[in-house]
Design a protein around this motif. Sequence first.
Motif, short mmCIF file in Angstrom:
data_model
loop_
_atom_site.label_atom_id
_atom_site.label_comp_id
_atom_site.label_asym_id
_atom_site.label_seq_id
_atom_site.Cartn_x
_atom_site.Cartn_y
_atom_site.Cartn_z
N GLY A 68 27.49 -7.02 33.28
CA GLY A 68 26.98 -5.74 33.75
C GLY A 68 26.55 -5.75 35.20
O GLY A 68 26.69 -4.74 35.89
N ASP A 69 26.03 -6.90 35.68
CA ASP A 69 25.61 -6.95 37.09
C ASP A 69 26.79 -6.71 38.02
O ASP A 69 26.69 -5.92 38.96
CB ASP A 69 24.97 -8.31 37.41
CG ASP A 69 23.56 -8.45 36.84
OD1 ASP A 69 22.91 -7.42 36.59
OD2 ASP A 69 23.14 -9.60 36.65
N ASP A 70 27.90 -7.38 37.73
CA ASP A 70 29.09 -7.21 38.58
C ASP A 70 29.61 -5.77 38.51
O ASP A 70 29.99 -5.19 39.53
CB ASP A 70 30.19 -8.18 38.18
CG ASP A 70 29.85 -9.62 38.53
OD1 ASP A 70 28.99 -9.85 39.40
OD2 ASP A 70 30.45 -10.53 37.91
N MET A 71 29.63 -5.20 37.30
CA MET A 71 30.11 -3.83 37.15
C MET A 71 29.21 -2.85 37.91
O MET A 71 29.71 -1.98 38.62
CB MET A 71 30.17 -3.45 35.67
CG MET A 71 31.23 -4.20 34.89
SD MET A 71 31.15 -3.78 33.15
CE MET A 71 32.16 -2.32 33.19
N ALA A 72 27.91 -3.00 37.74
CA ALA A 72 26.97 -2.09 38.41
C ALA A 72 27.09 -2.23 39.92
O ALA A 72 27.09 -1.22 40.64
CB ALA A 72 25.55 -2.37 37.94
N ASP A 73 27.20 -3.45 40.40
CA ASP A 73 27.34 -3.66 41.85
C ASP A 73 28.59 -2.97 42.39
O ASP A 73 28.55 -2.33 43.45
CB ASP A 73 27.40 -5.15 42.18
CG ASP A 73 26.07 -5.86 41.99
OD1 ASP A 73 25.02 -5.19 41.88
OD2 ASP A 73 26.09 -7.11 41.94
N LYS A 74 29.69 -3.05 41.65
CA LYS A 74 30.94 -2.40 42.08
C LYS A 74 30.78 -0.89 42.13
O LYS A 74 31.22 -0.23 43.07
CB LYS A 74 32.08 -2.80 41.16
CG LYS A 74 33.44 -2.29 41.63
CD LYS A 74 34.06 -1.43 40.55
CE LYS A 74 35.41 -0.91 40.94
NZ LYS A 74 35.38 0.48 41.38
N GLU A 75 30.15 -0.33 41.11
CA GLU A 75 29.96 1.12 41.05
C GLU A 75 29.04 1.60 42.18
O GLU A 75 29.30 2.65 42.79
CB GLU A 75 29.40 1.54 39.69
CG GLU A 75 30.26 1.16 38.49
CD GLU A 75 31.66 1.72 38.50
OE1 GLU A 75 31.90 2.79 39.09
OE2 GLU A 75 32.55 1.08 37.90
N ILE A 76 28.01 0.83 42.48
CA ILE A 76 27.11 1.19 43.58
C ILE A 76 27.84 1.11 44.92
O ILE A 76 27.63 1.95 45.80
CB ILE A 76 25.84 0.31 43.54
CG1 ILE A 76 24.98 0.71 42.33
CG2 ILE A 76 25.04 0.43 44.84
CD1 ILE A 76 23.83 -0.23 42.03
N GLU A 77 28.72 0.13 45.08
CA GLU A 77 29.55 0.06 46.29
C GLU A 77 30.44 1.30 46.40
O GLU A 77 30.62 1.84 47.50
CB GLU A 77 30.41 -1.21 46.28
CG GLU A 77 29.65 -2.47 46.54
CD GLU A 77 30.51 -3.71 46.38
OE1 GLU A 77 31.76 -3.62 46.46
OE2 GLU A 77 29.93 -4.79 46.16
#
Length: 185
Positions: A68-77
Amino acid sequence: MGHGGNVISELTADHREVDALFARIEEQPVGDERRRELADELTVELVRHSVAEEQYLYPAVRRYVDDGDDMADKEIEDHAAVERLLKDLEGRAADEPAFDDLVAKLRYQVTAHVRDEEDRLFPLLAAACSPAALDELGDRIRRAKKTAPTRPHPSAPDTPPADKILAPGAGLVDRARDLVTGRKH
C-alpha cells in the motif's frame, strides 16, 4: 460532489462527474469563455477530490493493502502532476493557445489516474476492508470535500497530518476568494 455510499462508490461517482466536465469543456467552441468557466468547475472538483483522497483514502491503502505504501506514493505523485497542470491552467484565458493543450494534458493524466484507481486500487481496498470500514471512509471523504480547497496549491503538504491541518484553512481562503471574484464552486 458528495454522492453517498462507501468510499469506492463516492470516488467512482466523482470520477464520472469529472469525465462529464471534460466532455462539456470539449463541447464548447474553441476560445469560448464557457470553456474557462467549466475549467474552473473542473479545477474545484479535482482539487476537492484529491485533497480528500490524500487525507483518507491513501492512508487507508497504506494501512490495509499489501504494498500500500508504494501504491499510495504513486497516486500522490499523480495528484502532484495534475495539480501542477491545474495551476498552469488557472491563469489562462480560453482563447490562449496553451489553454486547450493544458486541458488535453490534464484529461490524459486524470484518465490514467482514474483507470489505475478503479482497476487496481479500489478492488484491492475492497478485498482488504470490511464494508463498515469502507462506509466510514466514504463519510470521511464527503466531510473532507466540504472544507477542502477549491484551487490548486502545488506546494501544500499532501500527507497526514499536515494536510488535515492546513487544507481546511486553505479551503476557507479559497472559498472567500471565489466569493469575491464570482468564481463558482
